[in-house]
Write an enzyme that holds these catalytic residues in place. Structure first.
Site, short mmCIF file in Angstrom:
data_model
loop_
_atom_site.label_atom_id
_atom_site.label_comp_id
_atom_site.label_asym_id
_atom_site.label_seq_id
_atom_site.Cartn_x
_atom_site.Cartn_y
_atom_site.Cartn_z
N HIS A 1 0.84 -1.27 0.00
CA HIS A 1 0.10 -0.27 0.02
C HIS A 1 0.78 1.32 0.16
O HIS A 1 1.96 1.14 0.15
CB HIS A 1 -0.89 -0.05 1.33
CG HIS A 1 -2.11 -0.93 1.01
ND1 HIS A 1 -3.38 -0.92 0.77
CD2 HIS A 1 -1.96 -2.43 0.99
CE1 HIS A 1 -4.09 -1.88 0.84
NE2 HIS A 1 -3.33 -2.85 0.84
N CYS B 1 -7.92 -1.37 3.42
CA CYS B 1 -8.41 -2.55 4.35
C CYS B 1 -9.47 -1.78 5.36
O CYS B 1 -9.04 -0.91 5.96
CB CYS B 1 -7.34 -3.25 5.31
SG CYS B 1 -7.86 -4.36 6.26
N ASN C 1 -3.74 0.66 -2.59
CA ASN C 1 -2.49 -0.19 -3.01
C ASN C 1 -1.54 0.57 -4.06
O ASN C 1 -2.08 1.59 -4.50
CB ASN C 1 -3.11 -1.38 -3.70
CG ASN C 1 -4.16 -2.16 -3.17
OD1 ASN C 1 -3.46 -3.27 -2.43
ND2 ASN C 1 -5.05 -2.16 -3.23
#
Length: 310
Positions: free
Chosen positions: A210, A241, A250
């Site tokens: 990420h 998340c 990401n």
């Protein structure tokens, strides 16, 4: 450039990690259109969803349908995430042929994500792996919070190695290490990757990065020199998340491809088609995408460099 590979494998995770935290629930038909677009662009590995409770992650409620529909013309590895036995049986019912078992290295994130500490989550995966292995499903695994945790702080390499050993015992073919909160530096990458490589010498490694602090591309560069040839990425840099406070998206597939191609590393990806797909994602989500290339007004597709500079 010395130490760099000729080619890398990029797994496009937009359909799972990219969309799981979005407030907009993308219709299944739009997901299918994107999936086929990724295949047209030359991607050979897609993460299409996760078999989790739809009440917890409603964006993933159609993973069964996606897996069932995409497998008919399967020309790529179609991965889906499984956390427990129930998810494993759903994956089998949908005809999934590639499954990633996922566990957090840190207890704090495991409790937030799976509701139990790491050791209990690993036991769930042992039970889940049995029917999958019996059905000859290809198993990979991801260790979340492999570098840092939003609850427990830095994750020790020893903890990651111990978790990796347990996952290797389940018969996985690839292990992915995840910088779940996007806070790792090249130093973290080097320290932990080397620790895992030293003890699990025959297990191929990949990275799931990420970009919260803008270090993802630097971490890729470090990983390439450590022998990593597999990377997850989400087009446009979307994602995050639900159980990792403050985590950004990401590493962007378009940015990752740009880094690789400028270094003469092949990806097999048609970059112009990739940029067209990024525009489609922008329209679907209705917001600015965080990839570096998306921020450049009128930017063409990433440049293709056929040979690494001296």
């Amino acid at each position: 450039m010395n130490g760099l590979p000729e080619q890398v494998l990029i797994t496009e995770v937009l359909l799972r990690d990219g969309l799981q935290i979005e407030p907009v629930i993308v219709p299944t038909q739009d997901k299918l259109r994107l999936a086929y677009g990724f295949l047209e662009a030359g991607l050979t590995s897609l993460e299409i969803g996760s078999f989790v409770h739809p009440g917890k992650v409603p964006q993933m409620a159609d993973t069964d349908r996606l897996a069932a529909e995409l497998r008919a013309g399967e020309t790529a590895s179609l991965h889906s995430l499984v956390f427990n036995e129930r998810g494993a049986h759903r994956a089998l019912a949908a005809g999934a042929r590639n499954v990633r078992l996922t566990v957090s290295a840190s207890d704090g994130h495991s409790r937030a994500n799976a509701g139990v500490p790491t050791e209990q989550a690993l036991e769930r995966l042992r039970v889940a792996a049995e029917p999958l292995t019996a059905a000859n499903v290809q198993l990979e695994a991801t260790i979340a919070t492999a570098f840092l945790c939003p609850f427990d702080g830095e994750t020790s390499p020893r903890r990651v190695v111990e978790t990796a050993h347990q996952l290797a015992g389940l018969g996985i073919s690839v292990l992915h290490l995840a910088d779940t909160i996007g806070a790792a530096s090249p130093w973290h990458i080097r320290r932990t990757v080397r620790a895992v490589q030293a003890e699990l010498t025959d297990l191929p490694l990949g990275l799931h990065l990420h970009n919260t602090y803008g270090m993802a591309s630097a971490n890729v560069w470090e990983a390439l020199h450590l022998g990593i040839r597999r990377f997850d990425a989400a087009l446009g840099g979307v994602g995050g998340c639900p159980f990792a406070p403050g985590a950004a998206g990401n590493i962007a597939t378009d940015d990752l491809v740009n880094v690789c191609h400028h270094a003469g590393i092949a990806t097999g990806i048609d970059v112009r088609r990739l940029v067209e797909l990024r525009d489609e994602v922008h329209a679907l989500l209705g917001r600015k995408l965080p990839s570096a290339l998306a921020a450049v007004p009128g930017a063409p597709a990433p440049l293709r460099v056929t040979a690494a500079p001296d």
